[in-house]
Design a protein around this motif. Structure first.
Motif, PDB file in Angstrom:
ATOM      1  N   TYR A   1      -2.978   5.615   5.562  1.00 56.64           N
ATOM      2  CA  TYR A   1      -2.080   4.331   5.891  1.00 56.64           C
ATOM      3  C   TYR A   1      -1.304   4.929   7.370  1.00 56.64           C
ATOM      4  CZ  TYR A   1      -2.853   3.169   1.165  1.00 56.64           C
ATOM      5  OH  TYR A   1      -3.345   3.043   0.068  1.00 56.64           O
TER       6      TYR A   1
ATOM      7  N   SER B   1       1.103   3.564  -3.517  1.00 55.74           N
ATOM      8  CA  SER B   1       0.520   4.738  -3.329  1.00 55.74           C
ATOM      9  C   SER B   1       1.507   5.988  -3.378  1.00 55.74           C
ATOM     10  CB  SER B   1      -0.367   4.929  -1.857  1.00 55.74           C
ATOM     11  OG  SER B   1      -1.256   3.856  -1.851  1.00 55.74           O
TER      12      SER B   1
ATOM     13  N   GLN C   1       0.739  -1.179  -0.043  1.00 52.53           N
ATOM     14  CA  GLN C   1      -0.055   0.126  -0.218  1.00 52.53           C
ATOM     15  C   GLN C   1       0.909   1.260  -0.047  1.00 52.53           C
ATOM     16  OE1 GLN C   1      -2.326  -0.743   3.418  1.00 52.53           O
ATOM     17  NE2 GLN C   1      -3.553  -2.147   2.472  1.00 52.53           N
TER      18      GLN C   1
END
Length: 739
Positions: A384, A339, A335
């Motif tokens: 996150y 990202s 992630q």
């Protein structure tokens, strides 16, 4: 390799959306797969029958979406396979992770009772005797268990973590036998990495942990103190092997071969070979594989004379990583990596690359590009950061402007010095001092949170959807968006996404009802959080990870009531006190003295039978019974109405001694639902509509029989259980329904 509308990129978006939906959907994976094939066939048929490209694109997008949905549903179905118990196990050790408490070994090429298993197993060892990497071992008796689901909203989900790592079971064992050792190319790569790591230890001494992380992606020897410093300062990404490291190494080699005028195709072949060798050496980590695929796309585009498109290259890297195991989308490294790169591509002034372009950017362009990239990475990874750290340190944005250029310049130096020492160890001993200075500068940056202003903000955890909305918003306002040509259209689309993302952050903390009672899943450890619309908040028992729940859900208790001093009721109190979220502490007279001695400076109040603890002006906790052996029996009351009765460890004998009104709509069974509690006389007096059993195993058959046909929730099976009282109504919501 690209087109105006980037079909590969939008296929990746469709697959990712389907995968996220598929993880939580109840549709059978086979039905989704068949539907995906049907949409794909329909698209091909329509394309052959008529030139309706618009309709074909939508059909193909639906097919890819359903394929992603089916892939994740299939992964979820594997996670539900239940062969828990003790079995004979054989396999190959492919990873060994040590910490202060235990050692976790990853076992691959597994056979369970001679039946092959396509997934891996995490085995936890508590002994000093640990198998080595690439050993083949046989375990006569391994206790297998399925990974646990999250205990409460936004908590760590071991089921997702294991699925992302292609692991189906966790296991423990008491002994093993080494039956052989692997000698393939993967074993050779791991052996080479271990050998190089030992040589780097000789050269850099105590600083080698940082060097090995930068060069080999080996973070195991990085101490917790060092790692916490990098995380707190917001620069932990420099320790993760990623595009920065791969790009410097591979394109450095490419430009060196170009400078010495090596043949064109020989340059491409040597660079690709070096890339593959380096990925093998570093263990094929997700961030490295992603960067490697992007490098391959750039190099191949040069061979084919295509105009390279960064977004298409990122989509190809996405499929290269995801297709072997779709659940990898839950991996935190995946992630962060994708990202961050997505954000950098969106803000870069030119998303294309030409390795033979002699035009170099000016210093001003480099500086402005660094600011844009740092801001984009910060925004795209913020959800996150919120979910993992629940804290964002503002100066990290500025600190990265210094760290990234420094690492970009220092990493090639470290690589060259280390390589020269490995080849000529006697000549380049002085390289350790130079490399040590580089590490000291990095450690200085890692201490930025100590010497820069304390200007941070606590962030609540949020839904995964927020991350996708943020990425969509960044894309919509960027130049990579080919659909909106006018600035006001981009601004409107970006503003909509920003508002939606803010709603995702705010929505979890929005209040519903007059009183809310949340029971956490702590196995046999008890914890409940009582919150009211008037702003009152109290914790009743702190056995489970109550501090983690409080931080991730922005809960700040004003009062903590400990019904019994045992670990299953008070194990999490230390974290609450040290984290400043305990408020005033209340407990029985027997336990008050011990807590006062342990937590000097904290307000400790001893409670007796008949005392009350106010949560707000309309809500209070009544102490109905106190016993040194069984703890306190407490009753939550709102506007004179009994909401919940906490029986703690009260046995059948104690139940007969409880006086006064104990009626309540929720009964928390005593002694974790074990037999010898929750008698028929008690349930008749309470008259509950709901019963909560805080246990990993559930209530005994005798207790369940006495409870009758009412709603019975068990935190071990249902996870977090939330009751919301509004007026004369009370509603129950379980994280995992079992009926």
């Amino acid at each position: 390799m690209t087109s105006a509308y980037r079909p590969v990129f939008f296929a990746a978006v469709a697959f990712l959306s389907g995968a996220i939906v598929g993880w939580s959907a109840e549709l059978n994976w086979l039905i989704a797969a068949v539907a995906s094939c049907a949409f794909f066939v329909a698209a091909i048929a329509l394309l052959l029958a008529a030139d309706r490209t618009g309709m074909v694109k939508w059909l193909l997008a639906a097919a890819v979406f359903l394929a992603g949905c089916a892939s994740m549903q299939y992964t979820a179905s594997k996670a539900d396979w239940n062969v828990e118990g003790e079995y004979a196990l054989t396999g190959r050790v492919t990873e060994v992770s040590r910490n202060s408490k235990n050692t976790v070994v990853r076992l691959s090429e597994i056979k369970i009772e001679q039946e092959s298993l396509n997934n891996d197993v995490f085995i936890t060892f508590y002994d000093e005797k640990i198998p080595e990497t690439d050993d083949y071992i046989s375990i006569p008796k391994a206790k297998l268990s399925l990974p646990k689901k999250r205990a409460y909203r936004f908590a760590f989900d071991d089921r997702q973590y294991c699925a992302a790592n292609n692991v189906l079971y966790r296991a423990t064992c008491e002994g093993f036998v080494v039956t052989g050792h692997a000698h393939d190319v993967f074993a050779a790569a791991r052996g080479a990495r271990a050998t190089i790591g030992k040589r780097l230890d000789e050269l850099y001494g105590s600083r080698s942990s940082i060097v090995k992380a930068l060069i080999l992606g080996d973070t195991e020897s990085v101490t917790d103190v060092e790692n916490d410093g990098f995380i707190a300062s917001g620069i932990s990404h420099v320790l993760a092997l990623s595009g920065l490291h791969i790009g410097i190494i591979i394109f450095g080699l490419f430009y060196f071969l170009k400078r010495i005028k090596a043949p064109y195709y020989l340059t491409i072949v040597l660079t690709l070979t070096a890339l593959l060798a380096y990925l093998m050496l570093t263990g094929m980590k997700i961030s490295a594989v992603r960067a490697g695929v992007l490098c391959v796309c750039v190099l191949l585009s040069q061979c084919a004379a295509w105009k390279y498109d960064s977004m298409t290259g990122l989509a190809i890297a996405f499929f290269a990583v995801v297709l072997p195991n779709p659940a990898v989308i839950f991996d935190l490294g995946f992630q962060f990596s994708f990202s961050a790169v997505f954000g950098i591509i969106c803000v870069s002034p030119d998303g294309n690359a030409n390795l033979y372009d002699e035009k170099m950017p000016t210093a001003k362009d480099k500086f402005l590009g660094a600011i844009r990239a740092s801001a984009a990475v910060t925004v795209c990874t913020l959800p996150y950061v919120a979910n993992v750290n629940n804290y964002f340190w503002m100066p990290s944005l500025l600190l990265n402007l210094a760290v990234i250029p420094f690492v970009s310049a220092a990493l090639p130096v470290l690589l060259v010095l280390s390589a020269l020492y490995l080849i000529f160890p006697g000549v380049f001993l002085w390289a350790g001092a130079v490399g040590g200075w580089i590490v000291d500068v990095l450690r200085f940056f890692a201490g930025g949170s100590d010497w820069l202003p304390e200007f941070g903000v606590e962030l609540p955890s949020t839904y995964p959807l927020a991350a996708l909305i943020v990425l969509a918003g960044v894309w919509l306002v960027s130049k990579t968006n080919v659909f909106y040509s006018r600035k006001w259209m981009r601004a409107a689309a970006g503003g909509f996404c920003a508002a939606a993302a803010i709603i995702c952050f705010v929505l979890p903390s929005q209040w519903r009802g007059d009183v809310q009672i949340v029971f956490l899943n702590g196995g046999d450890k008890c914890s409940a959080v009582v919150s009211t619309a008037a702003g009152g908040c109290a914790v009743i028992d702190a056995g489970a990870d109550i501090y983690g729940y409080a931080v991730k859900n922005s809960v700040v208790p004003q009062k903590t009531v400990i019904t019994k001093g045992d670990t299953d009721h008070a194990a999490g109190l230390d974290a609450l006190v040290s984290g400043g979220r305990a408020g005033s502490i209340y407990t029985g007279e027997d336990g008050a003295y011990a807590l006062a001695a342990k937590y000097s400076g904290e307000k400790i109040t001893a409670l007796s039978e008949g005392d009350t603890v106010a949560v707000d002006e309309n809500t209070c906790i009544e102490i109905k019974y106190v016993s040194g052996k069984s703890g306190m029996v407490a009753r939550l009351v709102h506007k004179g109405r009994g909401l919940c009765l906490f029986m703690t460890d009260a046995a059948l004998y104690d139940e007969g001694l409880i006086g006064g009104d104990i009626s309540a709509e929720i009964l928390v069974a005593g002694r974790n639902g074990k037999d010898g509690s929750t008698g028929r006389g008690l349930t008749d007096r309470v008259g509950q509509d709901y019963t909560v059993i805080q246990s990993a195993r559930g209530g005994s058959a005798q207790v369940l029989d006495r409870l009758g046909s009412g709603f019975v929730y068990n935190t071990g099976e249902n996870g977090q259980i939330t009751f919301t009282a509004d007026g004369d109504r009370i509603e129950a919501e379980a994280m995992y329904e079992t009926w």
